[in-house]
Design a protein around this motif. Sequence first.
Motif, PDB file in Angstrom:
ATOM      1  N   GLU A 189       4.538  -1.742  -9.174  1.00 31.36           N
ATOM      2  CA  GLU A 189       4.229  -0.476  -8.532  1.00 31.36           C
ATOM      3  C   GLU A 189       3.455  -0.699  -7.244  1.00 31.36           C
ATOM      4  OE1 GLU A 189       1.508   1.997 -10.738  1.00 31.36           O
ATOM      5  OE2 GLU A 189       0.319   0.289 -11.395  1.00 31.36           O
ATOM      6  N   GLY A 190       3.609   0.224  -6.316  1.00 33.93           N
ATOM      7  CA  GLY A 190       2.943   0.108  -5.036  1.00 33.93           C
ATOM      8  C   GLY A 190       1.508   0.588  -5.089  1.00 33.93           C
ATOM      9  N   ILE A 191       0.633  -0.157  -4.446  1.00 31.17           N
ATOM     10  CA  ILE A 191      -0.768   0.244  -4.336  1.00 31.17           C
ATOM     11  C   ILE A 191      -0.980   0.945  -2.992  1.00 31.17           C
ATOM     12  CG2 ILE A 191      -3.147  -0.568  -4.175  1.00 31.17           C
ATOM     13  CD1 ILE A 191      -2.280  -2.932  -5.993  1.00 31.17           C
ATOM     14  N   GLY A 192      -0.540   0.310  -1.930  1.00 28.63           N
ATOM     15  CA  GLY A 192      -0.702   0.908  -0.623  1.00 28.63           C
ATOM     16  C   GLY A 192      -0.031   0.093   0.449  1.00 28.63           C
ATOM     17  N   THR A 193       0.062   0.687   1.625  1.00 28.20           N
ATOM     18  CA  THR A 193       0.689   0.029   2.761  1.00 28.20           C
ATOM     19  C   THR A 193      -0.239   0.030   3.964  1.00 28.20           C
ATOM     20  OG1 THR A 193       1.665   2.014   3.754  1.00 28.20           O
ATOM     21  CG2 THR A 193       2.917   0.954   2.000  1.00 28.20           C
ATOM     22  N   LEU A 194       0.044  -0.863   4.888  1.00 30.81           N
ATOM     23  CA  LEU A 194      -0.690  -0.915   6.143  1.00 30.81           C
ATOM     24  C   LEU A 194       0.297  -1.160   7.269  1.00 30.81           C
ATOM     25  CD1 LEU A 194      -4.104  -2.443   6.869  1.00 30.81           C
ATOM     26  CD2 LEU A 194      -2.205  -3.030   8.370  1.00 30.81           C
ATOM     27  N   PRO A 239       5.047   2.539  -0.009  1.00 27.30           N
ATOM     28  CA  PRO A 239       4.801   1.537  -1.063  1.00 27.30           C
ATOM     29  C   PRO A 239       5.891   1.549  -2.131  1.00 27.30           C
ATOM     30  CG  PRO A 239       3.423   3.448  -1.441  1.00 27.30           C
ATOM     31  CD  PRO A 239       4.182   3.722  -0.167  1.00 27.30           C
ATOM     32  N   LEU A 240       7.115   1.285  -1.712  1.00 31.78           N
ATOM     33  CA  LEU A 240       8.251   1.268  -2.630  1.00 31.78           C
ATOM     34  C   LEU A 240       8.810  -0.147  -2.711  1.00 31.78           C
ATOM     35  CD1 LEU A 240      10.082   4.513  -1.445  1.00 31.78           C
ATOM     36  CD2 LEU A 240       8.490   4.250  -3.349  1.00 31.78           C
ATOM     37  N   VAL A 241       8.908  -0.662  -3.906  1.00 30.21           N
ATOM     38  CA  VAL A 241       9.335  -2.043  -4.120  1.00 30.21           C
ATOM     39  C   VAL A 241      10.665  -2.333  -3.438  1.00 30.21           C
ATOM     40  CG1 VAL A 241      10.064  -3.714  -5.859  1.00 30.21           C
ATOM     41  CG2 VAL A 241       8.063  -2.268  -6.271  1.00 30.21           C
ATOM     42  N   SER A 242      11.586  -1.400  -3.542  1.00 25.13           N
ATOM     43  CA  SER A 242      12.941  -1.624  -3.044  1.00 25.13           C
ATOM     44  C   SER A 242      13.007  -1.798  -1.538  1.00 25.13           C
ATOM     45  CB  SER A 242      13.846  -0.468  -3.462  1.00 25.13           C
ATOM     46  OG  SER A 242      13.349   0.750  -2.929  1.00 25.13           O
ATOM     47  N   GLU A 243      11.963  -1.395  -0.827  1.00 22.20           N
ATOM     48  CA  GLU A 243      12.004  -1.453   0.636  1.00 22.20           C
ATOM     49  C   GLU A 243      11.417  -2.739   1.200  1.00 22.20           C
ATOM     50  OE1 GLU A 243      10.363   2.127   2.281  1.00 22.20           O
ATOM     51  OE2 GLU A 243      11.906   3.389   1.361  1.00 22.20           O
ATOM     52  N   GLY A 269      -0.632   4.771  -2.897  1.00 27.03           N
ATOM     53  CA  GLY A 269       0.096   5.410  -3.963  1.00 27.03           C
ATOM     54  C   GLY A 269      -0.735   6.529  -4.572  1.00 27.03           C
ATOM     55  N   ASP A 270      -0.059   7.437  -5.238  1.00 25.90           N
ATOM     56  CA  ASP A 270      -0.719   8.641  -5.749  1.00 25.90           C
ATOM     57  C   ASP A 270      -1.932   8.339  -6.614  1.00 25.90           C
ATOM     58  OD1 ASP A 270       2.394  10.508  -6.162  1.00 25.90           O
ATOM     59  OD2 ASP A 270       1.077  10.212  -4.431  1.00 25.90           O
ATOM     60  N   SER A 271      -1.846   7.343  -7.444  1.00 27.96           N
ATOM     61  CA  SER A 271      -2.947   7.063  -8.378  1.00 27.96           C
ATOM     62  C   SER A 271      -3.869   5.963  -7.871  1.00 27.96           C
ATOM     63  CB  SER A 271      -2.374   6.661  -9.733  1.00 27.96           C
ATOM     64  OG  SER A 271      -1.626   5.469  -9.616  1.00 27.96           O
ATOM     65  N   TRP A 310       0.534  -3.931  -0.645  1.00 23.04           N
ATOM     66  CA  TRP A 310       0.126  -4.562  -1.901  1.00 23.04           C
ATOM     67  C   TRP A 310       0.813  -3.832  -3.047  1.00 23.04           C
ATOM     68  CZ3 TRP A 310      -2.415  -8.976  -2.806  1.00 23.04           C
ATOM     69  CH2 TRP A 310      -3.196  -9.530  -1.775  1.00 23.04           C
ATOM     70  N   PHE A 311       1.279  -4.628  -3.994  1.00 20.66           N
ATOM     71  CA  PHE A 311       1.886  -4.119  -5.214  1.00 20.66           C
ATOM     72  C   PHE A 311       1.210  -4.806  -6.396  1.00 20.66           C
ATOM     73  CE2 PHE A 311       5.601  -1.910  -3.500  1.00 20.66           C
ATOM     74  CZ  PHE A 311       5.680  -2.441  -2.231  1.00 20.66           C
ATOM     75  N   ARG A 312       1.449  -4.261  -7.558  1.00 22.38           N
ATOM     76  CA  ARG A 312       0.963  -4.933  -8.760  1.00 22.38           C
ATOM     77  C   ARG A 312       1.944  -4.702  -9.898  1.00 22.38           C
ATOM     78  NH1 ARG A 312      -4.146  -1.259 -10.921  1.00 22.38           N
ATOM     79  NH2 ARG A 312      -2.893   0.504 -11.692  1.00 22.38           N
ATOM     80  N   GLN A 313       1.881  -5.623 -10.839  1.00 21.90           N
ATOM     81  CA  GLN A 313       2.689  -5.474 -12.050  1.00 21.90           C
ATOM     82  C   GLN A 313       1.780  -5.712 -13.233  1.00 21.90           C
ATOM     83  OE1 GLN A 313       6.396  -7.613 -12.029  1.00 21.90           O
ATOM     84  NE2 GLN A 313       7.186  -6.330 -13.666  1.00 21.90           N
ATOM     85  N   THR A 314       1.512  -4.661 -13.962  1.00 20.57           N
ATOM     86  CA  THR A 314       0.672  -4.755 -15.152  1.00 20.57           C
ATOM     87  C   THR A 314       1.563  -4.975 -16.363  1.00 20.57           C
ATOM     88  OG1 THR A 314       0.693  -2.345 -15.369  1.00 20.57           O
ATOM     89  CG2 THR A 314      -1.123  -3.314 -14.138  1.00 20.57           C
TER      90      THR A 314
END
Length: 127
Positions: A46-51, A109-113, A61-63, A36-40
């Motif tokens: 930015e990446g939220i997390g992966t599964l 959680p990197l967009v480019s990947e 992600g860190d935050s 999951w990613f989000r764009q505010t």
Amino acid sequence: QVRLVESGGGSVQPGGSLRLSCSTSGDFRSRRCMAWFRQTPGTEREGIGTLDRSYGTTTYGDSMTGRFTLSLDNNKDTLYLQMKNLKPEDTGVYYCATTAYDLWNGCRPLVSEYSNWGQGTQVTVSS
């Protein structure tokens, strides 16, 4: 062909919760990582997390640790994002994505990947 469709977005008051869904279809044999990613507003995606679909393991992600939880319903081929204690700064468009597993780095959680994306679902946190 891989298809991802997000749903579950909407408006919620600060402190509230939402669960987003990402329904999947197509050939996912080579798409082990889901995220999951989000764009505010005014920021980059930015990446939220992966599964990891194979083991169900998650990274965040860190935050993002603490208020966001990824889960997978294998029977329904659906990825979920449970969000709690939402804040106005969580407002944005939320996307799910999938990609192949990286033998060196795993799922990150990197967009480019990520090569396959859904259309996004809007989340608005406001009183």
